[in-house]
Motif scaffolding. Structure first.
Motif, mmCIF file in Angstrom:
data_model
loop_
_atom_site.group_PDB
_atom_site.id
_atom_site.type_symbol
_atom_site.label_atom_id
_atom_site.label_comp_id
_atom_site.label_asym_id
_atom_site.label_seq_id
_atom_site.Cartn_x
_atom_site.Cartn_y
_atom_site.Cartn_z
ATOM 1 N N VAL A 33 7.666 3.114 1.476
ATOM 2 C CA VAL A 33 7.345 4.508 1.752
ATOM 3 C C VAL A 33 8.292 5.134 2.764
ATOM 4 C CG1 VAL A 33 5.557 6.056 2.685
ATOM 5 C CG2 VAL A 33 4.916 4.140 1.195
ATOM 6 N N THR A 39 2.567 10.583 2.512
ATOM 7 C CA THR A 39 1.452 10.109 1.694
ATOM 8 C C THR A 39 1.692 8.678 1.231
ATOM 9 O OG1 THR A 39 2.466 11.001 -0.329
ATOM 10 C CG2 THR A 39 0.912 12.428 0.846
ATOM 11 N N THR A 40 0.592 7.953 1.056
ATOM 12 C CA THR A 40 0.663 6.598 0.517
ATOM 13 C C THR A 40 -0.501 6.381 -0.431
ATOM 14 O OG1 THR A 40 -0.623 5.737 2.403
ATOM 15 C CG2 THR A 40 1.776 5.581 2.546
ATOM 16 N N HIS A 41 -0.293 5.516 -1.407
ATOM 17 C CA HIS A 41 -1.403 5.061 -2.233
ATOM 18 C C HIS A 41 -2.162 4.013 -1.427
ATOM 19 C CE1 HIS A 41 -0.494 6.987 -6.119
ATOM 20 N NE2 HIS A 41 0.774 6.850 -5.765
ATOM 21 N N TYR A 42 -3.359 4.353 -1.035
ATOM 22 C CA TYR A 42 -4.186 3.470 -0.205
ATOM 23 C C TYR A 42 -3.600 3.374 1.206
ATOM 24 C CZ TYR A 42 -5.469 2.537 -5.009
ATOM 25 O OH TYR A 42 -5.807 2.700 -6.319
ATOM 26 N N GLU A 43 -4.000 2.348 1.961
ATOM 27 C CA GLU A 43 -3.614 2.275 3.375
ATOM 28 C C GLU A 43 -2.191 1.736 3.536
ATOM 29 O OE1 GLU A 43 -7.451 3.298 3.137
ATOM 30 O OE2 GLU A 43 -6.655 1.458 2.256
ATOM 31 N N PRO A 44 -1.399 2.382 4.400
ATOM 32 C CA PRO A 44 -0.041 1.896 4.638
ATOM 33 C C PRO A 44 -0.033 0.680 5.566
ATOM 34 C CG PRO A 44 -0.472 3.808 6.013
ATOM 35 C CD PRO A 44 -1.693 3.625 5.142
ATOM 36 N N ASP A 50 7.058 10.790 -1.283
ATOM 37 C CA ASP A 50 5.962 10.595 -0.340
ATOM 38 C C ASP A 50 5.975 11.562 0.840
ATOM 39 O OD1 ASP A 50 5.064 8.385 -1.851
ATOM 40 O OD2 ASP A 50 6.515 7.084 -0.892
ATOM 41 N N GLN A 68 3.278 0.329 0.950
ATOM 42 C CA GLN A 68 1.951 0.632 0.433
ATOM 43 C C GLN A 68 1.572 -0.419 -0.612
ATOM 44 O OE1 GLN A 68 2.229 4.473 -1.486
ATOM 45 N NE2 GLN A 68 3.693 3.764 -3.001
ATOM 46 N N LYS A 76 -3.654 10.778 -2.752
ATOM 47 C CA LYS A 76 -3.024 9.774 -1.894
ATOM 48 C C LYS A 76 -3.463 9.963 -0.441
ATOM 49 C CE LYS A 76 1.422 9.155 -2.761
ATOM 50 N NZ LYS A 76 2.825 9.552 -3.074
ATOM 51 N N LYS A 77 -3.474 8.871 0.306
ATOM 52 C CA LYS A 77 -3.844 8.902 1.725
ATOM 53 C C LYS A 77 -2.734 9.595 2.511
ATOM 54 C CE LYS A 77 -5.215 5.885 5.551
ATOM 55 N NZ LYS A 77 -6.488 6.553 5.823
ATOM 56 N N THR A 93 -0.858 10.584 6.161
ATOM 57 C CA THR A 93 -0.615 10.196 7.551
ATOM 58 C C THR A 93 0.224 11.280 8.213
ATOM 59 O OG1 THR A 93 -0.659 7.831 7.006
ATOM 60 C CG2 THR A 93 0.396 8.458 9.077
#
Length: 230
Positions: A178, A154-159, A114, A219, A96-97, A99
Motif C-alpha cells: 500500500v 485506503t486498505t482492504h481490511y486492516e493495514p 490507495d 494489506q 475499504k478501510k 487511514t
C-alpha cells in the motif's frame, strides 16, 4: 422503543461531529472532510455532501505537462477531482478501510489506487515503476506525497506496517503493498520457484524488496490492477 426501531437505527448511525479538524473518520470506512477551501480526492469517491461544494475533474494541465504525460503513459486509474467550497464532504472507496496521516514535512509513497484524498499543501508526483510495467497487468505506479498536511489512504481490511532496517530487508507482494516511507526505493525481483509453487499468474513471481531504513505498509488482500487502455 424497540431495539430495531427506526429511531434506534437513526441513533446508532447518525452523523456525529468529533471535532477532529479537516479530516475526520466518520466510520472506519467513511471519511468526513470539513471543507472550508479546497481538497483533492480520488475521482468518484464522493458519496454525500452538504453545503456549497463544487466538483471539478482535474484540469489536463493543472499539475504541469510532465504529469499529463505520466498519466497518459501509465493509463492509471487515479484520476483526481477538486472539491472547492464550504460544507461537509463524505468520501469512500469500495468499502475499504481509511487511514488518516498528518504529514509533517514528511515524504511517503502511496500506491496510486490507495490514495483517497489530500490537502493542496501536499506536493505530489506520479512515479511509474517502469521495470515492472511490462510484467503486470497495467503496470504499477505510485504517488509520491511530500510536505505538511493531511492525506487519507485506503486498505482492504486492516493495514500492517513492517519496519525495514539494513539488517532486515522486507520483501512484499506488489499487489498487497500500500505505502512506504520516502527513504526507501524498492527493487523488483522475480521468484520462479514461488510462481511454480502457486501455479497462478505472474503476480506471485514478482516481489518488491525494500532495503535500508524505513517502513512499508501492506494489506491482507491482493489488488489486481487493470489497464483501462487495454
Amino acid at each position: 422503543m424497540t431495539k430495531y426501531s427506526i429511531t434506534e437505527f437513526l441513533k446508532q448511525t447518525e452523523q456525529v461531529d468529533k471535532g477532529q479538524g479537516l479530516f475526520e473518520l466518520e466510520t472506519p470506512r467513511m471519511l468526513e472532510i470539513n471543507l472550508t477551501d479546497k481538497i483533492w480526492a480520488k475521482a468518484g469517491s464522493m458519496i454525500a455532501y452538504n453545503g456549497k461544494i463544487k466538483f471539478e475533474r482535474e484540469g489536463i494541465f493543472e499539475h504541469g505537462i510532465g504529469k499529463v504525460f505520466k498519466k497518459a503513459l501509465t493509463g492509471e486509474g487515479t484520476s483526481l477531482m477538486k472539491a472547492t467550497g464550504k460544507g461537509k464532504l463524505y468520501l469512500a472507496d469500495a468499502g475499504k478501510k481509511i487511514t488518516i496521516l498528518h504529514l509533517q514535512n514528511d515524504v511517503i509513497f502511496v500506491n496510486g489506487n490507495d490514495l483517497l484524498a489530500f490537502e493542496p499543501s501536499i506536493n505530489w508526483d506520479i512515479k511509474l515503476m517502469r521495470r515492472v510495467a511490462g510484467m503486470m497487468a497495467g503496470g504499477l505506479f505510485n504517488v509520491r506525497c511530500e510536505g505538511t498536511g493531511m492525506i487519507a489512504i485506503t486498505t482492504h481490511y486492516e493495514p500492517l506496517t513492517l519496519k525495514v532496517t539494513p539488517e532486515n530487508p522486507v520483501i512484499t507482494d506488489p499487489n498487497a503493498t500500500v505505502a512506504w516511507s520516502g527513504s526507501l526505493q524498492p527493487e523488483f525481483q522475480t521468484d520462479i520457484t514461488l510462481k511454480t509453487f502457486f501455479g497462478r499468474g505472474s503476480g506471485e513471481s514478482i516481489q518488491m524488496r525494500f532495503e535500508g531504513e524505513g517502513f512499508v505498509v501492506v494489506q491482507p488482500f491482493e489488488e489486481v490492477y487493470m489497464n483501462p487502455n487495454s
